[in-house]
Design a protein around this motif. Structure first.
Motif, PDB file in Angstrom:
ATOM      1  N   TYR A   1       7.590  -0.447  -6.654  1.00 25.03           N
ATOM      2  CA  TYR A   1       6.768  -1.574  -7.108  1.00 25.03           C
ATOM      3  C   TYR A   1       7.307  -2.095  -8.439  1.00 25.03           C
ATOM      4  O   TYR A   1       7.457  -3.297  -8.647  1.00 25.03           O
ATOM      5  CB  TYR A   1       5.286  -1.185  -7.279  1.00 25.03           C
TER       6      TYR A   1
ATOM      7  N   GLY B   1      -7.738   8.398 -11.316  1.00 24.15           N
ATOM      8  CA  GLY B   1      -6.380   8.668 -10.859  1.00 24.15           C
ATOM      9  C   GLY B   1      -5.594   9.608 -11.748  1.00 24.15           C
ATOM     10  O   GLY B   1      -4.447   9.934 -11.462  1.00 24.15           O
TER      11      GLY B   1
ATOM     12  N   PRO C   1       6.034   3.199  -3.051  1.00 22.12           N
ATOM     13  CA  PRO C   1       5.834   4.062  -4.222  1.00 22.12           C
ATOM     14  C   PRO C   1       5.862   3.220  -5.508  1.00 22.12           C
ATOM     15  O   PRO C   1       6.416   2.126  -5.535  1.00 22.12           O
ATOM     16  CB  PRO C   1       7.018   5.016  -4.181  1.00 22.12           C
ATOM     17  N   ARG C   2       5.259   3.774  -6.511  1.00 23.46           N
ATOM     18  CA  ARG C   2       5.136   3.068  -7.780  1.00 23.46           C
ATOM     19  C   ARG C   2       6.469   2.568  -8.347  1.00 23.46           C
ATOM     20  O   ARG C   2       6.572   1.459  -8.827  1.00 23.46           O
ATOM     21  CB  ARG C   2       4.518   4.048  -8.778  1.00 23.46           C
TER      22      ARG C   2
ATOM     23  N   THR D   1      -3.002   2.291 -13.508  1.00 28.83           N
ATOM     24  CA  THR D   1      -3.682   2.987 -12.414  1.00 28.83           C
ATOM     25  C   THR D   1      -3.070   2.523 -11.088  1.00 28.83           C
ATOM     26  O   THR D   1      -2.602   1.393 -10.976  1.00 28.83           O
ATOM     27  CB  THR D   1      -5.189   2.644 -12.478  1.00 28.83           C
ATOM     28  N   ASN D   2      -3.063   3.417 -10.097  1.00 34.00           N
ATOM     29  CA  ASN D   2      -2.510   3.039  -8.788  1.00 34.00           C
ATOM     30  C   ASN D   2      -3.263   1.864  -8.171  1.00 34.00           C
ATOM     31  O   ASN D   2      -4.477   1.760  -8.295  1.00 34.00           O
ATOM     32  CB  ASN D   2      -2.642   4.220  -7.802  1.00 34.00           C
ATOM     33  N   LEU D   3      -2.504   1.035  -7.455  1.00 29.71           N
ATOM     34  CA  LEU D   3      -3.091  -0.116  -6.756  1.00 29.71           C
ATOM     35  C   LEU D   3      -4.241   0.314  -5.836  1.00 29.71           C
ATOM     36  O   LEU D   3      -5.267  -0.365  -5.742  1.00 29.71           O
ATOM     37  CB  LEU D   3      -1.991  -0.822  -5.946  1.00 29.71           C
ATOM     38  N   GLU D   4      -4.067   1.452  -5.177  1.00 30.75           N
ATOM     39  CA  GLU D   4      -5.100   1.933  -4.238  1.00 30.75           C
ATOM     40  C   GLU D   4      -6.432   2.168  -4.951  1.00 30.75           C
ATOM     41  O   GLU D   4      -7.500   1.887  -4.406  1.00 30.75           O
ATOM     42  CB  GLU D   4      -4.649   3.240  -3.565  1.00 30.75           C
ATOM     43  N   ASP D   5      -6.371   2.698  -6.160  1.00 33.27           N
ATOM     44  CA  ASP D   5      -7.614   2.937  -6.913  1.00 33.27           C
ATOM     45  C   ASP D   5      -8.191   1.626  -7.445  1.00 33.27           C
ATOM     46  O   ASP D   5      -9.401   1.415  -7.408  1.00 33.27           O
ATOM     47  CB  ASP D   5      -7.356   3.902  -8.071  1.00 33.27           C
TER      48      ASP D   5
ATOM     49  N   HIS E   1       0.809  -1.204   0.000  1.00 37.82           N
ATOM     50  CA  HIS E   1       0.000   0.000   0.000  1.00 37.82           C
ATOM     51  C   HIS E   1       0.845   1.258   0.000  1.00 37.82           C
ATOM     52  O   HIS E   1       0.438   2.276  -0.547  1.00 37.82           O
ATOM     53  CB  HIS E   1      -0.909   0.043   1.231  1.00 37.82           C
TER      54      HIS E   1
ATOM     55  N   LYS F   1      -0.163   4.224 -18.730  1.00 41.18           N
ATOM     56  CA  LYS F   1       0.315   4.150 -17.343  1.00 41.18           C
ATOM     57  C   LYS F   1      -0.696   3.396 -16.471  1.00 41.18           C
ATOM     58  O   LYS F   1      -1.873   3.781 -16.408  1.00 41.18           O
ATOM     59  CB  LYS F   1       0.477   5.579 -16.817  1.00 41.18           C
TER      60      LYS F   1
ATOM     61  N   TYR G   1      -1.084  -6.642 -10.424  1.00 40.77           N
ATOM     62  CA  TYR G   1       0.069  -5.972  -9.799  1.00 40.77           C
ATOM     63  C   TYR G   1       0.987  -6.949  -9.056  1.00 40.77           C
ATOM     64  O   TYR G   1       1.416  -6.696  -7.926  1.00 40.77           O
ATOM     65  CB  TYR G   1      -0.399  -4.873  -8.829  1.00 40.77           C
TER      66      TYR G   1
END
Ligand SMILES: Nc1nc2c(c(=O)[nH]1)N[C@H]1C(S)=C(S)[C@@H](COP(=O)(O)O)O[C@H]1N2
Ligand SMILES: [Mo]
Length: 314
Positions: free
Chosen positions: A20, A281, A16-17, A63-67, A13, A61, A207
């Motif tokens: 990851y 995002g 940072p990207r 999308t963020n894992l959180e979204d 969580h 790109k 992811y």
């Protein structure tokens, strides 16, 4: 001073990207294919998973894992976008069995591990376009549905593939609701050629980890040129059939949701335009972006619909 640790937050969580991505290239470099159980993860019970890169991945790109794991549609857990993240954690996804039946030479009920085992996993970074006019980019891990279907040996009479989600009201509060949002089980379907298209996958992760429950653990369908609701989650049954099978949103409102549900900027939803979308995002200033025919996958899929009236067959 009291330093508060948020117990629910795991490394993934807060990573940072860029970190990851480093970790992902490590995973991709390791022996691909096998589900390896390890520590930590995006959500409870997540295990690292790796897959080979694919020619079908977009360079958009991700999308963020959180979204991806916090803004979901999974009505078995409620109709708010946050309900799946809030309530799906309790779903028991192991053991899990999946039945493949109907017009096949080899009908069978598999333990999930045995169903997945013969298939090498690939990473497929796909655009995901919800019929509600928002979109994401999701790095799935999975394998082609075509490979799973070939193993069952479809008979010549098989023309469509029908899918069913788990029914378990004790763990799915939306199924226990007095006024359910949909009729259960959630059902979906594809024409056999759509099911065999190389873009169509069964996803078991995203992811670099096994699927979070809110995204359809342990196995869900991904059909990137169609609206997101075709991507049925938490599948327990796949049947080869001779007639077009019923589909949940079509049963709910046939005027608004067709069987095909191909992403098409020229065919509006009766209540809103499908010409553009909001990329989750992208930031408040990013504005909307044009929706692409077949969600940008026309080169791979348009030929399946040659001569078909896409306004009549929406
Ligand atoms: N069983 C089931 N599958 C489902 C849904 C659902 O409510 N139940 N929602 C669909 C919709 S509308 C979308 S947009 C996608 C969302 O997938 P995601 O939450 O992984 O982004 O799942 C689809 N699959
Ligand atoms: Mo959706």
């Amino acid at each position: 001073m009291l330093i508060r640790h948020a117990p629910d937050l795991t490394e993934a969580h807060v990573t940072p990207r860029e970190a990851y991505l480093d970790r992902r290239s490590f995973l991709l470099g390791s022996a691909g294919g096998a589900i390896t159980v390890g520590l930590g993860g995006a959500v409870a019970n997540a295990a690292p998973l790796s897959g080979a890169k694919s020619q079908y991945s977009t360079t958009d790109k991700p999308t963020n894992l959180e979204d991806i794991t916090g803004y979901n549609n999974f009505y078995e857990f409620g109709t708010d976008k946050g309900d799946p993240a809030a309530y799906a954690g309790k779903l028991t996804t192991s053991p899990w069995s999946i039945k493949i039946d109907g017009l096949v030479s080899k009908p069978a009920t598999y333990a999930l591990e045995d169903f997945v085992k013969p298939h090498g996993l690939e990473e497929r970074i796909y655009r995901h376009r919800c019929v509600e006019a928002w979109s994401m980019v999701i790095p799935w891990l999975g394998f082609q549905l075509s490979d799973a279907l070939k193993r069952a040996e479809p008979l010549s009479g098989a023309k469509y593939v029908a899918f069913e989600t788990l029914v378990r009201p004790s763990e799915m509060p939306g199924q226990a609701a007095y006024f359910p949002a949909l009729e259960w089980p959630y059902v979906e379907g594809l024409r056999l050629d759509e099911a065999m298209n190389p873009l169509t996958i069964l996803a078991v992760g995203l992811y670099g980890e096994t699927l979070p429950n809110q995204n359809g653990a342990p196995i869900r369908l991904v059909v990137p040129w169609k609206y997101g609701f075709k991507g049925i989650k938490s599948i327990v049954r796949i049947s080869l059939v001779d007639k077009q099978p019923p589909t949940s949103w079509n049963k709910e409102n046939a005027n608004e949701y067709g069987f095909y549900s191909n992403v098409n900027p020229e065919v509006d939803h009766p209540r809103w335009s499908q010409a553009s979308e909001r990329r989750i995002g992208a930031g408040l200033l990013a504005g909307r972006q044009p929706t692409l025919m077949f969600n940008g996958y026309a080169e791979q899929v348009a030929s399946m619909y040659t001569g078909m009236d896409l306004k009549a067959n929406f």
